[in-house]
Design a protein around this motif. Structure first.
Motif, PDB file in Angstrom:
ATOM      1  N   PHE A 269     -49.887 -27.337  14.526  1.00 42.44           N
ATOM      2  CA  PHE A 269     -51.196 -27.748  15.017  1.00 42.44           C
ATOM      3  C   PHE A 269     -51.276 -27.600  16.529  1.00 42.44           C
ATOM      4  CE2 PHE A 269     -54.143 -31.171  16.398  1.00 42.44           C
ATOM      5  CZ  PHE A 269     -55.303 -30.654  15.845  1.00 42.44           C
ATOM      6  N   PHE A 270     -50.248 -28.067  17.231  1.00 40.52           N
ATOM      7  CA  PHE A 270     -50.312 -28.049  18.695  1.00 40.52           C
ATOM      8  C   PHE A 270     -50.140 -26.657  19.289  1.00 40.52           C
ATOM      9  CE2 PHE A 270     -49.363 -32.650  18.186  1.00 40.52           C
ATOM     10  CZ  PHE A 270     -50.533 -33.094  18.773  1.00 40.52           C
ATOM     11  N   THR A 271     -49.505 -25.731  18.552  1.00 37.97           N
ATOM     12  CA  THR A 271     -49.378 -24.372  19.092  1.00 37.97           C
ATOM     13  C   THR A 271     -50.507 -23.478  18.580  1.00 37.97           C
ATOM     14  OG1 THR A 271     -47.949 -23.711  17.285  1.00 37.97           O
ATOM     15  CG2 THR A 271     -46.857 -24.487  19.283  1.00 37.97           C
ATOM     16  N   SER A 272     -51.580 -24.077  18.098  1.00 39.39           N
ATOM     17  CA  SER A 272     -52.713 -23.265  17.656  1.00 39.39           C
ATOM     18  C   SER A 272     -53.833 -23.382  18.691  1.00 39.39           C
ATOM     19  CB  SER A 272     -53.221 -23.757  16.308  1.00 39.39           C
ATOM     20  OG  SER A 272     -53.916 -24.971  16.482  1.00 39.39           O
ATOM     21  N   SER A 273     -54.919 -22.709  18.411  1.00 35.31           N
ATOM     22  CA  SER A 273     -56.046 -22.761  19.339  1.00 35.31           C
ATOM     23  C   SER A 273     -56.981 -23.922  19.012  1.00 35.31           C
ATOM     24  CB  SER A 273     -56.804 -21.429  19.298  1.00 35.31           C
ATOM     25  OG  SER A 273     -57.210 -21.174  17.969  1.00 35.31           O
ATOM     26  N   ALA A 274     -56.471 -24.942  18.293  1.00 36.88           N
ATOM     27  CA  ALA A 274     -57.325 -26.038  17.832  1.00 36.88           C
ATOM     28  C   ALA A 274     -57.912 -26.843  18.982  1.00 36.88           C
ATOM     29  CB  ALA A 274     -56.533 -26.965  16.908  1.00 36.88           C
ATOM     30  N   LEU A 275     -57.096 -27.122  20.009  1.00 32.84           N
ATOM     31  CA  LEU A 275     -57.524 -28.080  21.030  1.00 32.84           C
ATOM     32  C   LEU A 275     -58.116 -27.438  22.280  1.00 32.84           C
ATOM     33  CD1 LEU A 275     -54.537 -30.554  20.696  1.00 32.84           C
ATOM     34  CD2 LEU A 275     -56.824 -30.775  19.735  1.00 32.84           C
ATOM     35  N   MET A 276     -57.721 -26.187  22.564  1.00 34.33           N
ATOM     36  CA  MET A 276     -58.238 -25.539  23.772  1.00 34.33           C
ATOM     37  C   MET A 276     -58.360 -24.038  23.571  1.00 34.33           C
ATOM     38  SD  MET A 276     -54.794 -26.077  25.968  1.00 34.33           S
ATOM     39  CE  MET A 276     -53.858 -27.259  25.029  1.00 34.33           C
TER      40      MET A 276
END
Lengths: 318, 241
Positions: free
Chosen positions: B173-180
């Motif tokens: 999740f954190f290494t995806s483009s989900a947050l930025m």
């Protein structure tokens, strides 16, 4: 053609031999595989139900080879594992219908109704299985297993954990199924049940078949009387000629003697001479328990307590 | 193939009768949506909620898909799998049943998250855009549930499955483009994020929202899904206990 034929069926787990060149044929009878825990009973059933490949040897179920015609084999059999796997959040009817549909039965609803009635579950069929007793859950598993009218039924420890009345009911149903011409292969370690309800028993220990016959013939083979002695304190085999010790556990020693009545006083004297305190002596006819201990006892030489072996065993149990 | 329907029906009944589990899976994505989507002070966009919603939808699918493997794990532990494997019905039916049930359950959960997003101020899109969003989420769900179900078949017990599950879901999740967006990411993260299959799904939904048709991502997700499913079918056909 027999319903189940095995020829030199063998299975290794790594270096350990779980089933060792098992050759058997079973047809239209209630056949029990008797053995202590870990003797290879379940492994045998798993191979015959095509869930485990044998390391060596072959077997057929209703003429279909377990390796080549897996699907045909599974079509002709039903398997009830010992875990009591029924969905507790589903009703009895839903549990049974699932299997009727997975087997592709023509009229699943009618077939399920019929079997629920036979297994005396009809009145409770629409209750959640959560509310069923152990015996009812087992009978529901039988309903699931019978929906497609199998020719061969494999039951792994069918009465494990059930009360006396529930066990009797399960065996009544098993006996009725046999009368309809079904072949029933059970594994159990309840000797009394095997003795009363099975046509033939095979005694298996460490993967090898040690004896195979009708319970009555197996008992007749021990044409001797059995004497059991209840011992206080330390025990030593008094060593009387013609009286052989075949098991000792929980302060109870069992002996075989050709003529029990004459052997009793001899044994009592010998115990006194050896300084062993005896609380009681009893004489009885041999039971399947005795046959079992006599057969299995011979193959397992008493060994010292092996700490590493014990630890591996504990680890495996998890 | 008929067996698939009955396997799905079984899992569905067990799920809706579980009550607590129906809602508990929604808490995490809803919390992200509300507490991160509404509260995070972000400068690169004036509607962060619209930006993060595709990420949270894919996150819902991710946790639904991965935790879907526990279904098979418990079937295995409790002895159901042995009974199913002893049936004449094709063994891959068990797999297809799980994949479809887990993906559809994920879509139901995503719908609720989408409704919450709209209620707290996310933009509303056209039916066609939602249809494409669902297609992307479904393809992603198939990929994950096939993987998780086959993983559960291999692993020994539930503890190790839960451990693997936690180990891969957070980093994914954190290494995806989900947050930025990619342009504000540090260089190293940008490379990772562009390789992450989670980003394919998220970028595809963002493209759909912007009015484009992200064929490349959809086709890549479909190919990945087919490959993983094909491998899983082989594993299920050959399985022994």
């Amino acid at each position: 053609m027999n319903a189940i034929e095995t020829h030199d069926l063998t299975r290794y787990y790594g270096a350990r031999c779980a089933v060792n060149h098992l050759t058997l044929s079973v047809d239209r009878e209630v056949f029990a595989l008797l053995g202590p825990n870990g003797s290879g009973k379940t492994t045998t059933v798993l191979m015959l139900t095509t869930m485990l490949h044998p390391t060596e040897g072959t077997a057929t179920v209703c003429g279909h080879d377990i390796l080549r015609d897996g699907e045909e084999v599974r079509r002709s059999l039903s398997y009830v594992p010992q875990d009591m796997a029924v969905d507790i959040k589903l009703t009895g009817r839903e549990n049974a219908l699932l299997f009727a549909r997975l087997y592709g039965t023509d009229t699943p609803k009618d077939r399920v109704d019929e079997l629920l009635a036979v297994m005396q579950l009809f009145d409770r069929a629409d209750d959640l299985v959560k509310t069923y007793s152990g015996g009812m859950r087992r009978r529901l598993e039988l309903v699931q297993a019978l929906v497609h009218k199998p020719e061969v039924l494999f039951l792994d420890e069918p009465t494990l954990g059930l009360d006396v009345a529930a066990r009797a009911t399960i065996w009544e149903h098993i006996t009725a199924l046999k009368k309809d011409g079904m072949t029933i292969f059970v594994t159990t370690h309840y000797m009394d049940e095997a003795d009363r309800f099975c046509d033939r028993v095979g005694i298996i220990s460490n993967g090898s078949l040690l004896a195979l016959d009708a319970p009555s013939s197996l008992k007749a083979r021990l044409s001797n009387d059995v004497i059991t002695a209840h011992i206080d304190g330390t025990f030593r085999d008094p060593g009387v000629d013609g009286i052989t010790l075949f098991s000792f556990a929980n302060n109870e020693a069992s002996f075989l003697a050709e003529n029990g009545r004459e052997a009793l006083p001899l044994l009592a004297d010998a115990f006194t001479r050896a300084g062993v305190r005896v609380r009681s002596l009893a004489l009885r006819e041999p039971t399947l328990d005795d046959v079992f201990l006599h057969t299995v006892g011979k193959s397992e030489e008493p060994a010292g307590f092996d700490q590493t072996k014990f630890r591996t065993m504990l680890r495996r149990r998890k | 193939m008929r067996g698939v329907i009955w396997y799905i029906e079984r899992d569905f009944l067990r799920w809706v009768r579980g009550r607590v589990a129906v809602f508990s899976a929604l808490v995490m994505p809803a919390a992200w949506l509300i507490f991160v989507g509404l509260a995070l002070p972000i400068r690169f966009t004036d509607n962060y909620l619209d930006f993060i919603t595709p990420g949270i939808l894919v996150m819902t699918m991710l946790s639904a898909g991965l935790s879907g493997g526990t279904l098979l794990m418990f079937d295995k532990i409790l002895g159901f799998l042995n009974k199913f494997l002893a049936l004449p019905a094709p063994r891959e039916d068990i797999l297809f049943g799980k994949i479809l049930f887990v993906s559809l359950r994920g879509l139901i959960q995503s719908t609720i998250i989408l409704v919450i997003a709209v209620l707290i101020g996310a933009s509303v899109y056209s039916p066609l855009q939602y249809g494409l969003t669902y297609l992307i989420l479904f393809l992603f769900g198939v990929l994950l549930s096939a993987f998780a179900t086959t993983l559960a078949l291999y692993l020994e017990d539930h503890d190790s499955f839960a451990a693997v599950n936690t180990m891969i879901s957070m980093p994914l999740f954190f290494t995806s483009s989900a947050l930025m967006p990619y342009n504000v990411m540090p260089e190293w993260l940008r490379t990772l994020a562009s390789l992450n299959p989670l980003s394919y799904a998220i970028d595809a939904i963002r493209a759909v929202d912007a009015g484009a048709l992200p064929l490349v991502q959809i086709v890549s997700l479909a190919i990945l899904g087919i490959v993983v499913t094909a491998i899983s079918v082989q594993v299920f056909r050959r399985v022994t206990v």
